[in-house]
Design a protein around this motif. Structure first.
Motif, PDB file in Angstrom:
ATOM      1  N   ASN A 217       0.406  -1.312  -0.123  1.00 50.08           N
ATOM      2  CA  ASN A 217      -0.108   0.307  -0.103  1.00 50.08           C
ATOM      3  C   ASN A 217       0.610   1.129  -0.275  1.00 50.08           C
ATOM      4  OD1 ASN A 217      -2.544   1.589  -0.287  1.00 50.08           O
ATOM      5  ND2 ASN A 217      -2.621   1.365   1.971  1.00 50.08           N
ATOM      6  N   VAL A 218       1.385   0.925  -1.632  1.00 48.56           N
ATOM      7  CA  VAL A 218       2.800   2.445  -1.081  1.00 48.56           C
ATOM      8  C   VAL A 218       1.550   3.866  -1.872  1.00 48.56           C
ATOM      9  CG1 VAL A 218       3.966   3.551  -2.786  1.00 48.56           C
ATOM     10  CG2 VAL A 218       4.013   1.197  -2.363  1.00 48.56           C
ATOM     11  N   ASN A 219       1.801   4.837  -0.522  1.00 46.16           N
ATOM     12  CA  ASN A 219       1.134   6.163  -0.367  1.00 46.16           C
ATOM     13  C   ASN A 219      -0.069   6.498  -0.552  1.00 46.16           C
ATOM     14  OD1 ASN A 219       1.133   9.010  -1.300  1.00 46.16           O
ATOM     15  ND2 ASN A 219       0.763   9.152  -2.794  1.00 46.16           N
ATOM     16  N   GLY A 220      -0.440   5.354   0.129  1.00 40.40           N
ATOM     17  CA  GLY A 220      -1.726   4.664   0.502  1.00 40.40           C
ATOM     18  C   GLY A 220      -3.171   4.884  -0.746  1.00 40.40           C
ATOM     19  N   TYR A 221      -2.241   4.237  -1.429  1.00 38.89           N
ATOM     20  CA  TYR A 221      -2.784   3.710  -3.206  1.00 38.89           C
ATOM     21  C   TYR A 221      -4.512   3.039  -2.789  1.00 38.89           C
ATOM     22  CZ  TYR A 221      -3.393   2.642  -7.580  1.00 38.89           C
ATOM     23  OH  TYR A 221      -4.111   2.028  -9.279  1.00 38.89           O
ATOM     24  N   PHE A 222      -4.398   1.743  -2.456  1.00 35.39           N
ATOM     25  CA  PHE A 222      -4.854   0.911  -1.456  1.00 35.39           C
ATOM     26  C   PHE A 222      -6.319   1.181  -0.768  1.00 35.39           C
ATOM     27  CE2 PHE A 222      -1.946  -1.650  -4.024  1.00 35.39           C
ATOM     28  CZ  PHE A 222      -2.861  -2.019  -5.156  1.00 35.39           C
ATOM     29  N   ASP A 223      -5.939   2.154   0.171  1.00 41.06           N
ATOM     30  CA  ASP A 223      -6.808   2.662   0.962  1.00 41.06           C
ATOM     31  C   ASP A 223      -8.404   2.545   0.411  1.00 41.06           C
ATOM     32  OD1 ASP A 223      -4.881   3.054   2.621  1.00 41.06           O
ATOM     33  OD2 ASP A 223      -5.064   5.519   2.253  1.00 41.06           O
ATOM     34  N   ALA A 224      -8.970   3.241  -0.622  1.00 41.92           N
ATOM     35  CA  ALA A 224     -10.052   3.223  -1.420  1.00 41.92           C
ATOM     36  C   ALA A 224     -10.694   1.818  -1.373  1.00 41.92           C
ATOM     37  CB  ALA A 224     -10.412   4.370  -2.634  1.00 41.92           C
ATOM     38  N   PHE A 225      -9.609   0.938  -2.290  1.00 41.57           N
ATOM     39  CA  PHE A 225     -10.292  -0.161  -2.308  1.00 41.57           C
ATOM     40  C   PHE A 225     -10.550  -1.415  -0.621  1.00 41.57           C
ATOM     41  CE2 PHE A 225      -8.663  -4.344  -3.004  1.00 41.57           C
ATOM     42  CZ  PHE A 225      -9.474  -5.213  -4.295  1.00 41.57           C
ATOM     43  N   LEU A 226      -9.446  -0.955   0.394  1.00 42.56           N
ATOM     44  CA  LEU A 226      -9.559  -1.015   1.211  1.00 42.56           C
ATOM     45  C   LEU A 226     -10.696  -1.067   2.522  1.00 42.56           C
ATOM     46  CD1 LEU A 226      -6.008  -1.333   2.639  1.00 42.56           C
ATOM     47  CD2 LEU A 226      -7.125  -3.779   2.008  1.00 42.56           C
ATOM     48  N   GLN A 227     -11.200   0.012   1.461  1.00 40.07           N
ATOM     49  CA  GLN A 227     -12.813   0.663   2.281  1.00 40.07           C
ATOM     50  C   GLN A 227     -13.581  -0.159   1.856  1.00 40.07           C
ATOM     51  OE1 GLN A 227     -12.730   4.844   1.114  1.00 40.07           O
ATOM     52  NE2 GLN A 227     -11.558   5.329   3.403  1.00 40.07           N
ATOM     53  N   MET A 228     -13.563  -0.461   0.243  1.00 37.69           N
ATOM     54  CA  MET A 228     -14.435  -1.660  -0.505  1.00 37.69           C
ATOM     55  C   MET A 228     -14.699  -2.495  -0.433  1.00 37.69           C
ATOM     56  SD  MET A 228     -16.976  -0.725  -3.179  1.00 37.69           S
ATOM     57  CE  MET A 228     -17.743  -3.199  -2.761  1.00 37.69           C
ATOM     58  N   LEU A 229     -13.624  -3.513  -0.134  1.00 34.69           N
ATOM     59  CA  LEU A 229     -13.587  -4.872   0.501  1.00 34.69           C
ATOM     60  C   LEU A 229     -14.446  -4.457   1.813  1.00 34.69           C
ATOM     61  CD1 LEU A 229     -10.249  -6.175  -0.071  1.00 34.69           C
ATOM     62  CD2 LEU A 229     -12.060  -6.276  -1.186  1.00 34.69           C
ATOM     63  N   SER A 230     -13.956  -3.280   2.956  1.00 33.01           N
ATOM     64  CA  SER A 230     -14.845  -3.384   4.493  1.00 33.01           C
ATOM     65  C   SER A 230     -15.976  -3.270   4.125  1.00 33.01           C
ATOM     66  CB  SER A 230     -14.069  -2.168   5.010  1.00 33.01           C
ATOM     67  OG  SER A 230     -13.130  -2.459   5.507  1.00 33.01           O
TER      68      SER A 230
END
Length: 193
Positions: A134-147
């Motif tokens: 998760n470089v530079n928070g790149y996957f933060d939105a994807f992780l929110q989608m998974l949650s």
């Protein structure tokens, strides 16, 4: 763990932090004797990580469809380059050649490849660790989608928890080496069928 597949962009992105992260991870692979398996391109983050592994004296296996070779984006200086006919063959060969999987920033191809591996783990087709770098928070939105998928009942918490999410390359590799997959007996709700 002898080989790790990296899914990442054929673009470098706008922020130099992505290239720096790819270079750092590739250098670590070479230092630790981990073979890189990737999509075989010379462009974007794909080219950066491959070049870093090679510069450190490491092994790099590329798997690329003929259509991309024809577009002249294949990296011709790899340890091994497998040319296949389809994207399906590419993903299957990368999965067979790898002990673990890491997604770095990328686009549709990266998401497709990573989600397929995670699905194969969920279905028990393979049992290999999968991580998001998760470089530079790149996957933060994807992780929110998974949650959100978990909270809405479409994804089991155990399957979400099977993912390794990390921002530091040293910790990422350590977690991959020591990961014990979470296995669940029931991945579909038969009461609703």
């Amino acid at each position: 763990m002898k080989s790790i597949a990296i899914f990442c962009g054929a673009s470098s992105g706008h922020n130099p932090v992505y290239q720096e992260a790819a270079h750092t991870l590739g250098t670590m692979f070479a230092q630790k004797g981990i073979k890189l398996v990737y999509g075989g391109g010379k462009v974007g983050l794909m080219g950066v990580i491959a070049d870093a592994v090679l510069a450190g004296g490491g092994e790099v296996v590329g798997v690329i469809p003929q259509s991309l070779v024809d577009m002249e984006v294949a990296h011709m200086g790899l340890t091994e380059l497998h040319v296949v006919q389809t994207m399906h063959e590419r993903k299957a060969l990368m999965a067979a050649e790898s002990d673990a999987f890491v997604a770095m920033p990328g686009g549709f191809g990266t998401f497709d490849e990573f989600c397929e591996i995670v699905t194969w783990n969920q279905l028990g087709i393979i049992q290999k660790p999968a991580a998001l770098y998760n470089v530079n928070g790149y996957f933060d939105a994807f992780l929110q989608m998974l949650s959100h998928s978990v909270s809405e009942g479409f994804l089991k918490p155990a399957h979400r928890d099977n993912l390794i999410i990390e921002t530091q390359p040293e910790v990422l590799l350590d977690q991959l080496l020591h990961h014990a997959p979470v296995m669940t007996q029931k991945w579909v709700d038969f009461k609703r069928i």
